[in-house]
Design a protein around this motif. Structure first.
Motif, mmCIF file in Angstrom:
data_model
loop_
_atom_site.group_PDB
_atom_site.id
_atom_site.type_symbol
_atom_site.label_atom_id
_atom_site.label_comp_id
_atom_site.label_asym_id
_atom_site.label_seq_id
_atom_site.Cartn_x
_atom_site.Cartn_y
_atom_site.Cartn_z
ATOM 1 N N LYS A 1 10.544 8.933 10.484
ATOM 2 C CA LYS A 1 9.097 8.936 10.715
ATOM 3 C C LYS A 1 8.421 9.990 9.850
ATOM 4 O O LYS A 1 7.341 9.750 9.303
ATOM 5 C CB LYS A 1 8.784 9.197 12.189
ATOM 6 N N VAL A 2 9.041 11.152 9.748
ATOM 7 C CA VAL A 2 8.482 12.216 8.909
ATOM 8 C C VAL A 2 8.431 11.740 7.454
ATOM 9 O O VAL A 2 7.437 11.958 6.753
ATOM 10 C CB VAL A 2 9.275 13.531 9.056
ATOM 11 N N ALA A 3 9.483 11.077 6.993
ATOM 12 C CA ALA A 3 9.508 10.549 5.619
ATOM 13 C C ALA A 3 8.381 9.541 5.402
ATOM 14 O O ALA A 3 7.720 9.554 4.355
ATOM 15 C CB ALA A 3 10.867 9.919 5.320
ATOM 16 N N VAL A 4 8.140 8.686 6.378
ATOM 17 C CA VAL A 4 7.031 7.721 6.292
ATOM 18 C C VAL A 4 5.703 8.476 6.175
ATOM 19 O O VAL A 4 4.850 8.129 5.354
ATOM 20 C CB VAL A 4 7.033 6.774 7.513
ATOM 21 N N GLY A 5 5.530 9.518 6.977
ATOM 22 C CA GLY A 5 4.312 10.316 6.905
ATOM 23 C C GLY A 5 4.122 10.968 5.544
ATOM 24 O O GLY A 5 3.003 11.027 5.017
ATOM 25 N N ILE A 6 5.220 11.445 4.961
ATOM 26 C CA ILE A 6 5.156 12.048 3.627
ATOM 27 C C ILE A 6 4.672 11.017 2.612
ATOM 28 O O ILE A 6 3.796 11.308 1.786
ATOM 29 C CB ILE A 6 6.542 12.610 3.226
ATOM 30 N N VAL A 7 5.210 9.826 2.667
ATOM 31 C CA VAL A 7 4.804 8.770 1.730
ATOM 32 C C VAL A 7 3.338 8.414 1.941
ATOM 33 O O VAL A 7 2.581 8.283 0.970
ATOM 34 C CB VAL A 7 5.711 7.529 1.868
ATOM 35 N N ASN A 8 2.918 8.281 3.179
ATOM 36 C CA ASN A 8 1.518 7.949 3.458
ATOM 37 C C ASN A 8 0.578 9.007 2.879
ATOM 38 O O ASN A 8 -0.443 8.687 2.273
ATOM 39 C CB ASN A 8 1.290 7.785 4.954
ATOM 40 N N TYR B 1 -11.898 -3.007 5.915
ATOM 41 C CA TYR B 1 -11.102 -3.848 6.812
ATOM 42 C C TYR B 1 -11.739 -4.043 8.191
ATOM 43 O O TYR B 1 -11.205 -4.771 9.011
ATOM 44 C CB TYR B 1 -9.697 -3.251 6.983
ATOM 45 N N LYS B 2 -12.826 -3.325 8.438
ATOM 46 C CA LYS B 2 -13.545 -3.442 9.719
ATOM 47 C C LYS B 2 -12.681 -3.041 10.913
ATOM 48 O O LYS B 2 -12.755 -3.647 11.983
ATOM 49 C CB LYS B 2 -14.079 -4.865 9.932
ATOM 50 N N ILE B 3 -11.841 -2.022 10.721
ATOM 51 C CA ILE B 3 -11.036 -1.489 11.824
ATOM 52 C C ILE B 3 -11.081 0.032 11.785
ATOM 53 O O ILE B 3 -11.246 0.649 10.729
ATOM 54 C CB ILE B 3 -9.565 -1.964 11.772
ATOM 55 N N ASP B 4 -10.957 0.622 12.956
ATOM 56 C CA ASP B 4 -10.827 2.073 13.037
ATOM 57 C C ASP B 4 -9.378 2.429 12.767
ATOM 58 O O ASP B 4 -8.459 1.784 13.283
ATOM 59 C CB ASP B 4 -11.233 2.575 14.428
ATOM 60 N N TRP B 5 -9.187 3.444 11.964
ATOM 61 C CA TRP B 5 -7.839 3.834 11.565
ATOM 62 C C TRP B 5 -7.777 5.342 11.487
ATOM 63 O O TRP B 5 -8.730 5.989 11.059
ATOM 64 C CB TRP B 5 -7.523 3.201 10.212
ATOM 65 N N THR C 1 4.408 3.784 13.013
ATOM 66 C CA THR C 1 3.648 2.777 12.293
ATOM 67 C C THR C 1 3.945 1.360 12.763
ATOM 68 O O THR C 1 5.089 0.970 12.868
ATOM 69 C CB THR C 1 3.924 2.908 10.784
ATOM 70 N N THR C 2 2.885 0.628 13.025
ATOM 71 C CA THR C 2 3.015 -0.774 13.404
ATOM 72 C C THR C 2 3.112 -1.638 12.147
ATOM 73 O O THR C 2 2.811 -1.189 11.037
ATOM 74 C CB THR C 2 1.784 -1.230 14.203
ATOM 75 N N ASN D 1 -0.268 -1.741 10.555
ATOM 76 C CA ASN D 1 -0.594 -0.575 9.743
ATOM 77 C C ASN D 1 0.187 -0.558 8.438
ATOM 78 O O ASN D 1 -0.330 -0.153 7.399
ATOM 79 C CB ASN D 1 -0.361 0.718 10.517
ATOM 80 N N LEU D 2 1.444 -1.003 8.470
ATOM 81 C CA LEU D 2 2.221 -1.091 7.232
ATOM 82 C C LEU D 2 1.552 -2.045 6.249
ATOM 83 O O LEU D 2 1.428 -1.751 5.059
ATOM 84 C CB LEU D 2 3.643 -1.565 7.513
ATOM 85 N N HIS D 3 1.128 -3.181 6.757
ATOM 86 C CA HIS D 3 0.440 -4.150 5.900
ATOM 87 C C HIS D 3 -0.844 -3.559 5.357
ATOM 88 O O HIS D 3 -1.143 -3.685 4.162
ATOM 89 C CB HIS D 3 0.153 -5.442 6.667
ATOM 90 N N LEU D 4 -1.601 -2.888 6.203
ATOM 91 C CA LEU D 4 -2.855 -2.283 5.785
ATOM 92 C C LEU D 4 -2.615 -1.232 4.696
ATOM 93 O O LEU D 4 -3.299 -1.216 3.672
ATOM 94 C CB LEU D 4 -3.551 -1.645 6.990
ATOM 95 N N ILE D 5 -1.639 -0.364 4.904
ATOM 96 C CA ILE D 5 -1.320 0.689 3.922
ATOM 97 C C ILE D 5 -0.949 0.064 2.580
ATOM 98 O O ILE D 5 -1.466 0.465 1.532
ATOM 99 C CB ILE D 5 -0.176 1.586 4.448
ATOM 100 N N CYS D 6 -0.061 -0.902 2.628
ATOM 101 C CA CYS D 6 0.384 -1.540 1.377
ATOM 102 C C CYS D 6 -0.753 -2.290 0.693
ATOM 103 O O CYS D 6 -0.889 -2.239 -0.534
ATOM 104 C CB CYS D 6 1.571 -2.451 1.641
ATOM 105 N N ASP D 7 -1.565 -2.970 1.460
ATOM 106 C CA ASP D 7 -2.697 -3.691 0.889
ATOM 107 C C ASP D 7 -3.709 -2.712 0.288
ATOM 108 O O ASP D 7 -4.161 -2.898 -0.839
ATOM 109 C CB ASP D 7 -3.364 -4.566 1.954
#
Length: 111
Positions: A11-18, A45-49, A60-61, A64-70
């Motif tokens: 999870k920490v690694a994911v946060g670093i990448v984000n 995207y019309k969403i709160d994030w 990460t859901t 959210n993964l799709h949103l980040i990548c998009d």
């Protein structure tokens, strides 16, 4: 407990990448700030994030993964490859840099 420790570190690694993805974009010749990203995502995207949540200790859901990548125009496989390449030293540095992460991680290293 070893499984939870491994998941925590992932999870920490994911946060670093984000965070790196966000900071890789310049806004007014400075790395993009979290508030800018939150507002831009809301507009596009019309969403709160909550960018801070996705950078500190994300759970990460798929949405959210799709949103980040998009948003960052990165292929999902490239995203996970980048996460995989985060080193143990980078993870340790990230954990030590935040009191919350240090406190939570200390629970896992006791076992």
């Amino acid at each position: 407990m070893q499984y939870q420790k491994k998941v925590f570190r992932y999870k920490v690694a994911v946060g670093i990448v984000n965070k790196r993805l966000r900071e890789s974009i310049s806004v007014n010749d400075k790395p993009m700030i979290q508030t800018y990203l939150n507002n831009d995502i809301k507009e596009k995207y019309k969403i709160d994030w909550n960018c801070a949540r996705e950078e500190s200790l994300p759970n990460t859901t798929l949405q959210n993964l799709h949103l980040i990548c998009d948003y960052f125009k990165i292929d999902i496989s490239k995203y996970f490859e980048t996460v995989k390449n985060i080193t143990d030293e980078e993870i340790d540095t990230a954990i030590c840099s935040k009191k919350k992460l240090t406190r939570l991680y200390s629970i896992y290293i006791k076992y």
